[in-house]
Design a protein around this motif. Structure first.
Motif, mmCIF file in Angstrom:
data_model
loop_
_atom_site.group_PDB
_atom_site.id
_atom_site.type_symbol
_atom_site.label_atom_id
_atom_site.label_comp_id
_atom_site.label_asym_id
_atom_site.label_seq_id
_atom_site.Cartn_x
_atom_site.Cartn_y
_atom_site.Cartn_z
ATOM 1 N N SER A 99 0.822 -1.198 0.000
ATOM 2 C CA SER A 99 0.000 0.000 0.000
ATOM 3 C C SER A 99 0.855 1.246 0.000
ATOM 4 C CB SER A 99 -0.907 0.017 1.238
ATOM 5 O OG SER A 99 -1.681 1.203 1.267
ATOM 6 N N GLY A 100 0.341 2.272 -0.668
ATOM 7 C CA GLY A 100 0.916 3.594 -0.542
ATOM 8 C C GLY A 100 0.500 4.179 0.796
ATOM 9 N N LEU A 101 0.931 5.394 1.054
ATOM 10 C CA LEU A 101 0.629 6.052 2.319
ATOM 11 C C LEU A 101 0.116 7.461 2.071
ATOM 12 C CD1 LEU A 101 3.852 5.051 4.243
ATOM 13 C CD2 LEU A 101 1.528 4.511 4.992
ATOM 14 N N ARG A 102 -0.718 7.924 2.981
ATOM 15 C CA ARG A 102 -1.122 9.325 2.981
ATOM 16 C C ARG A 102 -1.198 9.787 4.424
ATOM 17 N NH1 ARG A 102 -6.571 9.979 4.342
ATOM 18 N NH2 ARG A 102 -7.715 8.011 4.291
ATOM 19 N N TYR A 103 -0.975 11.078 4.627
ATOM 20 C CA TYR A 103 -1.130 11.652 5.963
ATOM 21 C C TYR A 103 -2.429 12.421 5.979
ATOM 22 C CZ TYR A 103 -0.528 14.272 10.217
ATOM 23 O OH TYR A 103 -0.737 14.795 11.465
ATOM 24 N N ASP A 104 -3.280 12.148 6.956
ATOM 25 C CA ASP A 104 -4.582 12.790 7.079
ATOM 26 C C ASP A 104 -4.560 13.725 8.278
ATOM 27 O OD1 ASP A 104 -7.386 13.129 8.072
ATOM 28 O OD2 ASP A 104 -7.844 11.861 6.356
ATOM 29 N N THR A 105 -4.787 15.012 8.049
ATOM 30 C CA THR A 105 -4.731 15.984 9.144
ATOM 31 C C THR A 105 -5.905 15.828 10.107
ATOM 32 O OG1 THR A 105 -5.809 17.624 7.721
ATOM 33 C CG2 THR A 105 -3.408 17.700 7.857
ATOM 34 N N GLN A 106 -7.043 15.309 9.635
ATOM 35 C CA GLN A 106 -8.193 15.140 10.530
ATOM 36 C C GLN A 106 -7.967 14.033 11.547
ATOM 37 O OE1 GLN A 106 -11.714 14.755 8.133
ATOM 38 N NE2 GLN A 106 -11.897 16.969 7.902
ATOM 39 N N THR A 107 -7.426 12.903 11.110
ATOM 40 C CA THR A 107 -7.172 11.809 12.050
ATOM 41 C C THR A 107 -5.795 11.933 12.690
ATOM 42 O OG1 THR A 107 -6.241 10.348 10.364
ATOM 43 C CG2 THR A 107 -8.630 10.191 10.767
ATOM 44 N N GLN A 108 -4.963 12.852 12.152
ATOM 45 C CA GLN A 108 -3.599 13.059 12.645
ATOM 46 C C GLN A 108 -2.796 11.764 12.554
ATOM 47 O OE1 GLN A 108 -4.444 14.595 16.557
ATOM 48 N NE2 GLN A 108 -4.766 16.655 15.795
ATOM 49 N N MET A 161 1.684 20.441 13.344
ATOM 50 C CA MET A 161 1.676 20.060 11.939
ATOM 51 C C MET A 161 0.370 20.414 11.243
ATOM 52 S SD MET A 161 3.588 16.379 12.406
ATOM 53 C CE MET A 161 2.436 15.627 11.340
ATOM 54 N N GLY A 162 -0.684 20.679 12.010
ATOM 55 C CA GLY A 162 -2.002 20.948 11.434
ATOM 56 C C GLY A 162 -2.051 22.153 10.519
ATOM 57 N N VAL A 163 -1.152 23.110 10.715
ATOM 58 C CA VAL A 163 -1.156 24.322 9.892
ATOM 59 C C VAL A 163 -0.275 24.171 8.656
ATOM 60 C CG1 VAL A 163 -1.623 25.788 11.880
ATOM 61 C CG2 VAL A 163 0.738 25.376 11.199
ATOM 62 N N LEU A 164 0.398 23.054 8.512
ATOM 63 C CA LEU A 164 1.321 22.842 7.412
ATOM 64 C C LEU A 164 0.679 22.039 6.285
ATOM 65 C CD1 LEU A 164 4.474 21.853 9.493
ATOM 66 C CD2 LEU A 164 3.822 24.122 8.684
ATOM 67 N N GLN A 165 1.255 22.144 5.107
ATOM 68 C CA GLN A 165 0.796 21.365 3.966
ATOM 69 C C GLN A 165 1.749 20.194 3.755
ATOM 70 O OE1 GLN A 165 0.632 23.952 0.601
ATOM 71 N NE2 GLN A 165 -1.132 25.099 1.369
ATOM 72 N N VAL A 166 1.176 19.030 3.487
ATOM 73 C CA VAL A 166 1.973 17.837 3.219
ATOM 74 C C VAL A 166 2.436 17.869 1.762
ATOM 75 C CG1 VAL A 166 1.932 15.325 3.076
ATOM 76 C CG2 VAL A 166 0.740 16.479 4.941
ATOM 77 N N LYS A 167 3.744 17.733 1.568
ATOM 78 C CA LYS A 167 4.308 17.692 0.216
ATOM 79 C C LYS A 167 4.417 16.256 -0.287
ATOM 80 C CE LYS A 167 5.140 22.010 -0.720
ATOM 81 N NZ LYS A 167 4.435 22.666 -1.805
ATOM 82 N N SER A 168 4.850 15.344 0.572
ATOM 83 C CA SER A 168 4.979 13.947 0.161
ATOM 84 C C SER A 168 5.016 13.034 1.379
ATOM 85 C CB SER A 168 6.246 13.736 -0.670
ATOM 86 O OG SER A 168 7.397 13.943 0.130
ATOM 87 N N VAL A 169 4.618 11.781 1.148
ATOM 88 C CA VAL A 169 4.704 10.742 2.172
ATOM 89 C C VAL A 169 5.340 9.527 1.511
ATOM 90 C CG1 VAL A 169 3.441 9.274 3.780
ATOM 91 C CG2 VAL A 169 2.613 11.582 3.329
ATOM 92 N N GLY A 170 6.344 8.956 2.145
ATOM 93 C CA GLY A 170 7.012 7.791 1.582
ATOM 94 C C GLY A 170 7.755 7.020 2.651
ATOM 95 N N PHE A 180 6.855 18.278 4.802
ATOM 96 C CA PHE A 180 5.925 19.403 4.843
ATOM 97 C C PHE A 180 6.469 20.586 4.049
ATOM 98 C CE2 PHE A 180 4.954 16.820 8.524
ATOM 99 C CZ PHE A 180 3.573 16.768 8.496
ATOM 100 N N ASN A 181 5.640 21.613 3.903
ATOM 101 C CA ASN A 181 6.029 22.778 3.124
ATOM 102 C C ASN A 181 6.858 23.780 3.927
ATOM 103 O OD1 ASN A 181 3.839 23.524 4.770
ATOM 104 N ND2 ASN A 181 3.160 25.095 3.340
ATOM 105 N N GLN A 182 7.049 23.526 5.223
ATOM 106 C CA GLN A 182 7.831 24.432 6.067
ATOM 107 C C GLN A 182 8.767 23.625 6.960
ATOM 108 O OE1 GLN A 182 5.624 27.380 8.314
ATOM 109 N NE2 GLN A 182 3.960 27.353 6.815
ATOM 110 N N ASN A 183 9.758 24.326 7.467
ATOM 111 C CA ASN A 183 10.715 23.726 8.381
ATOM 112 C C ASN A 183 10.045 23.475 9.732
ATOM 113 O OD1 ASN A 183 12.911 23.220 10.138
ATOM 114 N ND2 ASN A 183 14.265 24.307 8.751
ATOM 115 N N LEU A 184 10.113 22.251 10.227
ATOM 116 C CA LEU A 184 9.467 21.891 11.493
ATOM 117 C C LEU A 184 10.318 22.234 12.708
ATOM 118 C CD1 LEU A 184 8.166 18.358 10.484
ATOM 119 C CD2 LEU A 184 6.771 20.377 10.854
ATOM 120 N N ASP A 185 11.626 22.303 12.533
ATOM 121 C CA ASP A 185 12.528 22.536 13.675
ATOM 122 C C ASP A 185 12.139 23.765 14.479
ATOM 123 O OD1 ASP A 185 14.169 20.312 13.174
ATOM 124 O OD2 ASP A 185 15.308 21.434 11.684
ATOM 125 N N SER A 186 11.763 24.830 13.793
ATOM 126 C CA SER A 186 11.442 26.077 14.492
ATOM 127 C C SER A 186 10.014 26.090 15.043
ATOM 128 C CB SER A 186 11.640 27.264 13.559
ATOM 129 O OG SER A 186 10.794 27.135 12.416
#
Length: 195
Positions: A99-108, A161-170, A180-186
């Motif tokens: 199976s492929g994967l996806r990240y769902d922001t609603q179910t986190q 992570m809820g405010v970020l956009q997912v670019k890819s999952v693998g 994600f579309n932004q740096n998480l470290d900060s």
């Protein structure tokens, strides 16, 4: 009885148990989760039952075994059992899906994406995955992929992570990786990942 002598091994076991599963790791725009953490989550989520024909038939899915090969699809094996109303559960066999994967922001959480049945090993020699059992299995897979995550992110991390956009999952180096579309470290508070 010396309670202090017994306390040391108990504490040691507790420490080993709680540190056996590491927290997700963050590096730049990427969050990764190890296979052992996902397996632990799956172990707590199974067995599962899919009912059909108004409850006359039930498909039992148990013993998930996850593998994270390099690429975009995971491997998952599990045991199938079948029961009819009033009868005992009969083992059907072991199913291997990818199976492929996806990240769902609603179910986190991470969900299966377009799972496919790749292999079936019957419980009894000569048995096959018949059309009705395969149909019930595919129905369960579609429902499970839509509603249930194979791993749920800690709510404190998911909130960030809820405010970020997912670019890819693998899958990278035996870990599920989401970029994600932004740096998480900060964004992630210091000490959130400390064990």
């Amino acid at each position: 009885m010396n309670h202090r002598a017994m306390l040391v091994p108990v504490i040691a076991c507790m420490v080993m148990t709680t540190s056996a599963y590491a927290a997700p790791q963050i590096s730049g725009r990427q969050l990764t989760v190890g296979a052992a953490d996902v397996q632990h989550y799956l172990d707590g989520s199974f067995p599962r039952t899919q009912k059909a024909l108004g409850g006359l038939l039930a498909l039992d899915v148990s013993q998930p075994q996850l593998t994270l090969p390099e690429g975009s699809r995971l491997d998952l094996r599990f045991d199938l059992g079948m029961s009819a109303a009033g009868s005992a559960r009969m083992p059907v066999g072991n199913v291997h899906i990818s199976s492929g994967l996806r990240y769902d922001t609603q179910t986190q959480g991470f969900h299966l994406e377009q799972p496919t049945v790749d292999d079936f090993r019957p419980a009894m020699a000569g048995a096959e995955l018949d059309a009705s059992t395969r149909s019930l299995l595919n129905s369960w897979l579609a429902d499970y992929a839509r509603r249930e995550p194979i791993y749920r992110i800690d709510p404190a991390i998911a909130k960030v992570m809820g405010v970020l956009q997912v670019k890819s999952v693998g899958i990278q180096n035996g870990r599920i990786a989401v970029e994600f579309n932004q740096n998480l470290d900060s964004l992630v508070p210091q000490g959130l990942f400390d064990n």
